[in-house]
Design a protein around this motif. Structure first.
Motif, PDB file in Angstrom:
ATOM      1  N   LEU A 196       0.861  -1.177   0.000  1.00 52.71           N
ATOM      2  CA  LEU A 196       0.000   0.000   0.000  1.00 52.71           C
ATOM      3  C   LEU A 196       0.897   1.226   0.000  1.00 52.71           C
ATOM      4  N   LYS A 197       0.748   2.076  -1.016  1.00 52.86           N
ATOM      5  CA  LYS A 197       1.699   3.168  -1.202  1.00 52.86           C
ATOM      6  C   LYS A 197       0.960   4.482  -1.439  1.00 52.86           C
ATOM      7  N   GLY A 198       1.317   5.479  -0.647  1.00 51.70           N
ATOM      8  CA  GLY A 198       0.810   6.833  -0.849  1.00 51.70           C
ATOM      9  C   GLY A 198       1.983   7.775  -0.986  1.00 51.70           C
ATOM     10  N   THR A 199       1.983   8.604  -2.034  1.00 51.81           N
ATOM     11  CA  THR A 199       3.137   9.468  -2.289  1.00 51.81           C
ATOM     12  C   THR A 199       2.701  10.900  -2.556  1.00 51.81           C
ATOM     13  N   ASP A 200       3.652  11.798  -2.322  1.00 54.82           N
ATOM     14  CA  ASP A 200       3.533  13.198  -2.733  1.00 54.82           C
ATOM     15  C   ASP A 200       2.296  13.890  -2.162  1.00 54.82           C
ATOM     16  N   ASP A 201       2.025  13.666  -0.876  1.00 51.12           N
ATOM     17  CA  ASP A 201       0.926  14.384  -0.233  1.00 51.12           C
ATOM     18  C   ASP A 201       1.491  15.606   0.497  1.00 51.12           C
ATOM     19  N   TRP A 202       0.908  16.768   0.230  1.00 54.63           N
ATOM     20  CA  TRP A 202       1.338  18.013   0.863  1.00 54.63           C
ATOM     21  C   TRP A 202       0.300  18.458   1.884  1.00 54.63           C
ATOM     22  N   ALA A 203       0.775  18.851   3.057  1.00 50.89           N
ATOM     23  CA  ALA A 203      -0.113  19.350   4.111  1.00 50.89           C
ATOM     24  C   ALA A 203       0.588  20.500   4.826  1.00 50.89           C
ATOM     25  N   SER A 223       8.288  27.012  22.580  1.00 54.03           N
ATOM     26  CA  SER A 223       8.070  26.805  21.152  1.00 54.03           C
ATOM     27  C   SER A 223       6.973  25.771  20.957  1.00 54.03           C
ATOM     28  N   TYR A 224       6.074  26.036  20.014  1.00 55.37           N
ATOM     29  CA  TYR A 224       4.956  25.117  19.760  1.00 55.37           C
ATOM     30  C   TYR A 224       4.790  24.918  18.258  1.00 55.37           C
ATOM     31  N   ARG A 225       4.640  23.652  17.856  1.00 58.14           N
ATOM     32  CA  ARG A 225       4.335  23.314  16.464  1.00 58.14           C
ATOM     33  C   ARG A 225       2.984  22.605  16.413  1.00 58.14           C
ATOM     34  N   SER A 226       2.148  23.017  15.499  1.00 52.05           N
ATOM     35  CA  SER A 226       0.832  22.396  15.360  1.00 52.05           C
ATOM     36  C   SER A 226       0.961  21.014  14.733  1.00 52.05           C
ATOM     37  N   LYS A 227      -0.091  20.239  14.855  1.00 50.89           N
ATOM     38  CA  LYS A 227      -0.149  18.963  14.150  1.00 50.89           C
ATOM     39  C   LYS A 227      -0.329  19.226  12.652  1.00 50.89           C
ATOM     40  N   ILE A 228       0.192  18.307  11.862  1.00 50.65           N
ATOM     41  CA  ILE A 228       0.005  18.367  10.409  1.00 50.65           C
ATOM     42  C   ILE A 228      -0.720  17.096   9.990  1.00 50.65           C
ATOM     43  N   LYS A 229      -1.903  17.248   9.419  1.00 43.72           N
ATOM     44  CA  LYS A 229      -2.724  16.089   9.062  1.00 43.72           C
ATOM     45  C   LYS A 229      -2.565  15.769   7.573  1.00 43.72           C
ATOM     46  N   HIS A 230      -2.239  14.516   7.302  1.00 43.85           N
ATOM     47  CA  HIS A 230      -2.100  14.048   5.924  1.00 43.85           C
ATOM     48  C   HIS A 230      -3.222  13.071   5.588  1.00 43.85           C
ATOM     49  N   GLU A 231      -3.738  13.192   4.385  1.00 40.85           N
ATOM     50  CA  GLU A 231      -4.735  12.240   3.883  1.00 40.85           C
ATOM     51  C   GLU A 231      -4.439  11.988   2.409  1.00 40.85           C
ATOM     52  N   PHE A 232      -3.982  10.777   2.120  1.00 40.96           N
ATOM     53  CA  PHE A 232      -3.578  10.446   0.755  1.00 40.96           C
ATOM     54  C   PHE A 232      -4.819  10.094  -0.066  1.00 40.96           C
ATOM     55  N   LYS A 233      -5.148  10.965  -1.001  1.00 43.00           N
ATOM     56  CA  LYS A 233      -6.318  10.727  -1.843  1.00 43.00           C
ATOM     57  C   LYS A 233      -5.991   9.854  -3.045  1.00 43.00           C
ATOM     58  N   ASP A 234      -4.732   9.864  -3.450  1.00 39.45           N
ATOM     59  CA  ASP A 234      -4.308   9.049  -4.587  1.00 39.45           C
ATOM     60  C   ASP A 234      -3.132   8.175  -4.179  1.00 39.45           C
ATOM     61  N   GLY A 235      -3.132   6.966  -4.652  1.00 33.95           N
ATOM     62  CA  GLY A 235      -2.042   6.049  -4.337  1.00 33.95           C
ATOM     63  C   GLY A 235      -2.248   4.735  -5.060  1.00 33.95           C
ATOM     64  N   THR A 236      -1.470   3.729  -4.685  1.00 33.05           N
ATOM     65  CA  THR A 236      -1.582   2.429  -5.335  1.00 33.05           C
ATOM     66  C   THR A 236      -1.617   1.319  -4.292  1.00 33.05           C
ATOM     67  N   TYR A 251      -1.860  -8.029  -9.193  1.00 35.01           N
ATOM     68  CA  TYR A 251      -2.997  -7.116  -9.330  1.00 35.01           C
ATOM     69  C   TYR A 251      -2.607  -5.752  -8.781  1.00 35.01           C
ATOM     70  N   GLN A 252      -3.004  -4.697  -9.480  1.00 30.87           N
ATOM     71  CA  GLN A 252      -2.735  -3.327  -9.008  1.00 30.87           C
ATOM     72  C   GLN A 252      -4.002  -2.500  -9.085  1.00 30.87           C
ATOM     73  N   ARG A 253      -4.245  -1.764  -7.993  1.00 32.61           N
ATOM     74  CA  ARG A 253      -5.376  -0.851  -7.945  1.00 32.61           C
ATOM     75  C   ARG A 253      -4.853   0.545  -7.662  1.00 32.61           C
ATOM     76  N   THR A 254      -5.291   1.509  -8.468  1.00 32.05           N
ATOM     77  CA  THR A 254      -4.879   2.898  -8.302  1.00 32.05           C
ATOM     78  C   THR A 254      -6.090   3.742  -7.931  1.00 32.05           C
ATOM     79  N   GLY A 255      -5.899   4.613  -6.942  1.00 33.94           N
ATOM     80  CA  GLY A 255      -7.001   5.460  -6.522  1.00 33.94           C
ATOM     81  C   GLY A 255      -6.824   5.860  -5.080  1.00 33.94           C
ATOM     82  N   SER A 256      -7.934   6.022  -4.368  1.00 34.74           N
ATOM     83  CA  SER A 256      -7.871   6.409  -2.957  1.00 34.74           C
ATOM     84  C   SER A 256      -7.257   5.282  -2.145  1.00 34.74           C
ATOM     85  N   THR A 257      -6.213   5.599  -1.375  1.00 35.57           N
ATOM     86  CA  THR A 257      -5.535   4.590  -0.581  1.00 35.57           C
ATOM     87  C   THR A 257      -6.068   4.527   0.838  1.00 35.57           C
ATOM     88  N   ASN A 258      -6.861   5.533   1.229  1.00 42.86           N
ATOM     89  CA  ASN A 258      -7.448   5.593   2.574  1.00 42.86           C
ATOM     90  C   ASN A 258      -6.389   5.536   3.664  1.00 42.86           C
TER      91      ASN A 258
END
Length: 264
Positions: A196-203, A223-236, A251-258
């Motif tokens: 399961l692979k998710g790449t190139d997500d920017w947040a 010093s305080y840093r906020s959380k950064i939330k990532h959600e990969f909408k595209d992947g394989t 078998y390969q499926r491309t799309g939402s990786t959840n």
């Protein structure tokens, strides 16, 4: 009397030889040589360019332009011992070289700007293909790679107090590999491979900081840093060596990786 002496000796040993316990998981705080040498207690000091990461309000202590470039080698290790069999399995040896770059510039008597490019969340674990946890998602490989670009601006209110704020622009890649049991097809059927692979997500996130000079030798920093939330909408999702009952297929499926995650 003997028990009191024993208790005292145990307490003495604990106080004399403290044990440091880190529960950072994939978090990487090795972002500067001086801060690393100080055990990470650098938020109040914050007097070199790596202050961009630890406490950007501290960059008001730096004159003109200053640059810092480095990397930290990290060699994690892990061992799993089965409760049922007592068998031990070692994770695969891997060494990671985590880079960092910082730049600061004094623009006026009151304003400084800083830029940090670093990876503060990542690393990977890899286990043998035949170990007991191979069927868990990420059981044979779990890898997280991030790159954060962090511009900051710091304002010197007076000779003692400075404040700063910045934004975190973060890119993340995730890879999760594991085996899939196919024994229900019969004896001798091999495991399938799942990736399961998710790449190139920017947040995006943000950070704020404060630095206060109590005296020449005593300083206070926050010093305080906020959380950064990532959600990969595209992947394989790749399935290799999947048994259909008569033959093996890939078998390969491309799309939402959840895949969802939080980095800080």
């Amino acid at each position: 009397m003997k028990s009191y002496v024993s208790s005292f000796l145990k307490l003495f040993v604990i106080l004399l030889f403290p044990v440091l316990l880190y529960a950072n998981g994939f978090q990487i705080n090795e972002q500067g040589a001086k801060a690393l040498g100080m055990g990470g207690a650098f938020v109040a000091q914050a007097d070199d360019p790596s202050a961009v990461y630890f406490n950007p309000a501290g960059i008001t202590q730096l004159e003109r332009m200053q640059l810092s470039l480095g990397f930290s080698p990290i060699h994690p290790y892990a061992t799993f011992e089965s409760d049922s069999t007592g068998q031990s399995t070692d994770a695969k040896d891997k060494t990671f070289y985590i880079p960092n770059f910082y730049a600061t510039l004094q623009t006026t008597d009151k304003i400084w700007v800083g830029l940090g490019v670093f990876s503060n969340f990542g690393l990977a674990t890899e286990w043998p293909d035949n170990w007991k946890g191979r069927y868990i998602v990420g059981g044979t490989k779990a890898e997280v790679v991030t790159l954060t670009i962090n511009p900051n601006i710091a304002y010197k209110i007076n000779d003692k107090l400075s404040i700063a704020a910045g934004i975190d622009i973060q890119r993340m890649d995730v890879t999760l590999e594991n085996k899939i049991w196919q024994g229900f097809h019969g004896v001798g059927v091999e495991d399938a491979n799942s990736e399961l692979k998710g790449t190139d997500d920017w947040a995006y996130g943000w950070n704020v900081a404060l630095h206060y000079k109590i005296t020449e030798n005593w300083k206070f920093g926050m010093s305080y840093r906020s959380k950064i939330k990532h959600e990969f909408k595209d992947g394989t999702h790749n399935l290799d060596h999947l048994f259909t009952g008569t033959t093996y297929i890939d078998y390969q499926r491309t799309g939402s990786t959840n895949i969802k995650g939080v980095a800080q």
